[in-house]
Motif scaffolding. Structure first.
Motif, PDB file in Angstrom:
ATOM      1  N   GLN A 176    -100.154  10.639-108.102  1.00 13.57           N
ATOM      2  CA  GLN A 176     -99.362   9.578-107.488  1.00 13.57           C
ATOM      3  C   GLN A 176     -99.987   9.121-106.171  1.00 13.57           C
ATOM      4  O   GLN A 176    -100.062   7.922-105.894  1.00 13.57           O
ATOM      5  CB  GLN A 176     -97.929  10.067-107.242  1.00 13.57           C
ATOM      6  N   ILE A 190    -101.356   5.308-105.439  1.00 18.26           N
ATOM      7  CA  ILE A 190    -100.816   4.500-104.340  1.00 18.26           C
ATOM      8  C   ILE A 190    -101.941   4.033-103.426  1.00 18.26           C
ATOM      9  O   ILE A 190    -101.992   2.857-103.015  1.00 18.26           O
ATOM     10  CB  ILE A 190     -99.761   5.301-103.557  1.00 18.26           C
ATOM     11  N   ARG A 238     -94.640  -0.614-107.091  1.00 16.26           N
ATOM     12  CA  ARG A 238     -93.861  -0.270-108.277  1.00 16.26           C
ATOM     13  C   ARG A 238     -94.776   0.436-109.254  1.00 16.26           C
ATOM     14  O   ARG A 238     -95.881  -0.032-109.533  1.00 16.26           O
ATOM     15  CB  ARG A 238     -93.266  -1.528-108.906  1.00 16.26           C
ATOM     16  N   SER A 239     -94.316   1.559-109.765  1.00 15.51           N
ATOM     17  CA  SER A 239     -95.140   2.313-110.705  1.00 15.51           C
ATOM     18  C   SER A 239     -95.166   1.608-112.054  1.00 15.51           C
ATOM     19  O   SER A 239     -94.167   1.039-112.500  1.00 15.51           O
ATOM     20  CB  SER A 239     -94.615   3.739-110.862  1.00 15.51           C
ATOM     21  N   ARG A 240     -96.321   1.648-112.683  1.00 16.76           N
ATOM     22  CA  ARG A 240     -96.484   1.079-114.021  1.00 16.76           C
ATOM     23  C   ARG A 240     -97.508   1.911-114.762  1.00 16.76           C
ATOM     24  O   ARG A 240     -98.665   1.995-114.351  1.00 16.76           O
ATOM     25  CB  ARG A 240     -96.954  -0.374-113.950  1.00 16.76           C
ATOM     26  N   ASN A 273     -99.794   4.598-115.526  1.00 21.02           N
ATOM     27  CA  ASN A 273    -100.403   5.611-114.662  1.00 21.02           C
ATOM     28  C   ASN A 273    -100.900   5.035-113.348  1.00 21.02           C
ATOM     29  O   ASN A 273    -101.708   5.661-112.654  1.00 21.02           O
ATOM     30  CB  ASN A 273    -101.575   6.279-115.393  1.00 21.02           C
ATOM     31  N   TYR A 289     -99.999   1.910-109.920  1.00 19.08           N
ATOM     32  CA  TYR A 289     -98.988   1.209-109.129  1.00 19.08           C
ATOM     33  C   TYR A 289     -99.401  -0.245-108.956  1.00 19.08           C
ATOM     34  O   TYR A 289    -100.596  -0.554-108.845  1.00 19.08           O
ATOM     35  CB  TYR A 289     -98.833   1.838-107.741  1.00 19.08           C
TER      36      TYR A 289
END
Length: 250
Positions: free
Chosen positions: A138, A142, A171-173, A175, A177
Motif C-alpha cells: 500500500q 501510494i 482511491r484504491s483500484r 493493486n 491507487y
C-alpha cells in the motif's frame, strides 16, 4: 450573465430547483466550517446532498484576489474555476466543477462554485496518519500514485502552488491507487524549469517527515521515470533535501 452547469448534473439540479445562481445562493445549508473573513468580504463552504450524491457548494461575497492581470481583483472562485477547466483540458486529474457563476449586485461581487464531493476518495493527510499500519505494498502504491500525479501536472507545464497532503486525494483500484488534486486557486504555469518543480514538490515531502529516503526515492522514481538508485533520482533527492533544510531554517 452566462453560468456554467455541468451537463451530467443539469437534470439533477433542475429536479431540485437549483439550476440557477439565485437558487444556489439562497438555499439554506449548514456550513462545514467557519467562513473565511478577509480581503474585504467572506467565503464559506456548504455540504449539499441530492439523491444520494454529495456536493460542496461554495459561496463568497467581495472575497477578491488581486493579480497583475486583474489589479482591481476578482472572486477567488473565478480563478479556481478557470484552473479546474484548464486541468480538465490538460488531462490533469482534479476535482470536477458542477456549477459556476458570479454576479455584481450594487457594490457586492458574489460568486458560487459547486463541485462534486470526493466521498469515495481519501486525502493523503489521512493516509499519512495511518502510515505505520499500512502494508508495504500500500505504501509503495501510494508513493507511486503521488509521483505519477506530480509527473502529469508538471508535464503539462503547471505547478499547483499548494502541493500538500491535504490537497491530494487517493482511491484504491485493484493493486494501485488513483490520485487527483483539489484547491487549484494558486495554480500557474511553470516558468522556471526544474526550480519551479522542486519548489512545488518540496512542501509535500516536508509534510511527510517520516517518509524515509528510500520511500521518497520511490516517489521520485515514478515522477522521473528512472531507477530508484539512478543518478537523476539522487540529484533530485539532494535538491529537495537542500530546499527542505532551507525552509526549516527560516
Amino acid at each position: 450573465m452566462s453560468d456554467f452547469i455541468a451537463a451530467t448534473e443539469r437534470g439533477l439540479l433542475e429536479r431540485h430547483g437549483l439550476a440557477d445562481f439565485n437558487s444556489l445562493w439562497d438555499v439554506q445549508l449548514d456550513a462545514v466550517d467557519e467562513p473565511n473573513i478577509g480581503r474585504g468580504g467572506w467565503s464559506s463552504v456548504f455540504r449539499l446532498e441530492l439523491e444520494g450524491a454529495g456536493f460542496y457548494l461554495k459561496r463568497q461575497n467581495n472575497y477578491l484576489t488581486r493579480t497583475l492581470h486583474r489589479p482591481f481583483g476578482e472572486p477567488s472562485f473565478s480563478r479556481e474555476f478557470r484552473n479546474i477547466t484548464r486541468y480538465q483540458s490538460l488531462g490533469i486529474p482534479s476535482l470536477q466543477a458542477v456549477f459556476f457563476g458570479e454576479r455584481l449586485i450594487e457594490d457586492e461581487r458574489r460568486a458560487i462554485l459547486m463541485t462534486r464531493a470526493l466521498d469515495s476518495w481519501t486525502d493523503l493527510d489521512s493516509l499519512l496518519q495511518q502510515w505505520p499500519t499500512l502494508s508495504a505494498h500500500q505504501r509503495l502504491a501510494i508513493l507511486q500514485a503521488c509521483g505519477q500525479l506530480a509527473r502529469t501536472l508538471h508535464a503539462a507545464n503547471q505547478v499547483h502552488g499548494c502541493f500538500y497532503p491535504k490537497h491530494i486525494f487517493l482511491r484504491s483500484r485493484a493493486n494501485a491507487y488513483l490520485a487527483q488534486l483539489i484547491d487549484l486557486e494558486k495554480t500557474r504555469p511553470a516558468f522556471f524549469g526544474w526550480r519551479d518543480r522542486i519548489k512545488d514538490l518540496e512542501p509535500l515531502l516536508r509534510r511527510a517527515p517520516f517518509w524515509t529516503e528510500a520511500e521518497v526515492r520511490e516517489l521520485l522514481a515514478t515522477y522521473l521515470q528512472a531507477a530508484t538508485d539512478s543518478e537523476l533520482v539522487g540529484l533530485w533527492w539532494q535538491r529537495l533535501a537542500k530546499r527542505s533544510s532551507y525552509k526549516e531554517a527560516l
